[in-house]
Design an enzyme around this catalytic site. Sequence first.
Site, PDB file in Angstrom:
ATOM      1  N   ARG A 121       0.865  -1.387   0.081  1.00  0.00           N
ATOM      2  CA  ARG A 121      -0.034   0.014   0.052  1.00  0.00           C
ATOM      3  C   ARG A 121       0.951   1.231  -0.083  1.00  0.00           C
ATOM      4  O   ARG A 121       1.876   1.318   0.358  1.00  0.00           O
ATOM      5  CB  ARG A 121      -1.048  -0.077   1.156  1.00  0.00           C
ATOM      6  CG  ARG A 121      -1.998  -1.121   1.057  1.00  0.00           C
ATOM      7  CD  ARG A 121      -2.751  -1.231   2.631  1.00  0.00           C
ATOM      8  NE  ARG A 121      -3.529   0.135   2.776  1.00  0.00           N
ATOM      9  CZ  ARG A 121      -2.983   0.752   4.056  1.00  0.00           C
ATOM     10  NH1 ARG A 121      -2.177   0.102   4.750  1.00  0.00           N
ATOM     11  NH2 ARG A 121      -3.894   1.954   4.078  1.00  0.00           N
ATOM     12  N   LYS A 186       3.856  -7.288  11.803  1.00  0.00           N
ATOM     13  CA  LYS A 186       3.030  -7.531  10.688  1.00  0.00           C
ATOM     14  C   LYS A 186       3.149  -9.156  10.126  1.00  0.00           C
ATOM     15  O   LYS A 186       4.366  -9.444   9.792  1.00  0.00           O
ATOM     16  CB  LYS A 186       3.431  -6.663   9.717  1.00  0.00           C
ATOM     17  CG  LYS A 186       2.415  -6.649   8.489  1.00  0.00           C
ATOM     18  CD  LYS A 186       2.174  -5.462   7.758  1.00  0.00           C
ATOM     19  CE  LYS A 186       1.672  -5.417   6.426  1.00  0.00           C
ATOM     20  NZ  LYS A 186       1.476  -4.051   5.861  1.00  0.00           N
ATOM     21  N   ARG A 320      -0.143   5.641  20.363  1.00  0.00           N
ATOM     22  CA  ARG A 320       0.347   6.724  20.950  1.00  0.00           C
ATOM     23  C   ARG A 320       1.127   6.419  22.176  1.00  0.00           C
ATOM     24  O   ARG A 320       0.957   5.844  22.943  1.00  0.00           O
ATOM     25  CB  ARG A 320      -0.691   7.742  21.296  1.00  0.00           C
ATOM     26  CG  ARG A 320      -0.300   8.886  21.905  1.00  0.00           C
ATOM     27  CD  ARG A 320      -1.422   9.881  22.074  1.00  0.00           C
ATOM     28  NE  ARG A 320      -0.967  11.224  22.575  1.00  0.00           N
ATOM     29  CZ  ARG A 320      -1.595  12.243  22.808  1.00  0.00           C
ATOM     30  NH1 ARG A 320      -2.890  12.038  22.872  1.00  0.00           N
ATOM     31  NH2 ARG A 320      -1.079  13.202  23.399  1.00  0.00           N
TER      32      ARG A 320
END
Length: 322
Positions: A121, A186, A320
């Site tokens: 992507r 991933k 975060r």
Amino acid sequence: MNSHTFPVLRLLADGEFHSGELLGQHLKISRAAIWNALQHAQSLGIDIYSVRGKGYKLARALDFIDVKQITKTLGEDAKKFSLTILETCDSTNSLLMQRASNGAAHGTCLVAEIQASGRGRRGRSWVSGLGASLTFSLLWRFNTGASGLGGLSLAVGVALARALNALGADGIALKWPNDVLYQNRKLAGILIELQGEMMGPSAAVIGIGLNVHLPEEIRNGIDQPVADMQEIKPVHRNELLANLLKHLNTVLTQFESEGFAQLREEWQGLHAYQDKQVRLLLPNGDEQYGKVAGIAEDGALLVDSGQGAKRFSSAEISLRNL
Ligand code: BTN
């Protein structure tokens, strides 16, 4: 590409020693040609031992993609797909996009043993290795136009998670919009490309790259933490592919009739970042912070930044650091 590389590798696939002479006799080529083919295989990341008096042996047996085995595992569902195995191509997505515009049938699936320029992507490249990954693209034709396909890539994530769970891989999670994770690393990526009319019909080329057993050299060449099936649940690639296709067929058929709405709860249950504080990097470079509230029915991400939930249809999400 050396035309002898794959024939030689198929003879060596069992992981046993084979003499250069017998390999040469079998393929009716010289021992020098065998040696050249193996040099080329090494450049593709295959480790080969060469022992005087014994011959050549792969460091790791190879399970080549095999239509017969996949068809057997697919059973009744086999007729939903038209499978083509390519030893090599630039990108199964690029090739299937071309074939789709030339009229390729719904359910066409291109699988590549190795891609020369696999695409990810956002213009990134997708790194894979021979026998170390599963790289394929599936063509799915829809009566609706592209505007009716919101949430398609998330639906595909659900199909992958279901298939991996069914194979006994525990701990699979999804990351919006469509990464498949294991322990926050991933495991697989999804690249969907669309063609067709705004009002329909349309065609989606669904490209999937899944890490199966990545050698250290390949892992080192990837710019993010990765996981592979070997560490989660070792599965042969043919079994893996057949199961992925089975679940893709079920989920895509459901998506076609009901849209993403019916899959939304399941997706949220799999989201690694659900209810987590995240940072969003927007396409224009801006940043947003907030807590993930969920997913909208069209697949947009809902983030609560303190002044109500905001919708995001495109962003890079990360946890975060608090
Ligand atoms: C991502 O960036 O996460 C998406 C990766 C998609 C990779 C697959 S591999 C098969 C297909 N062909 C490609 O060139 N890309 C997709």
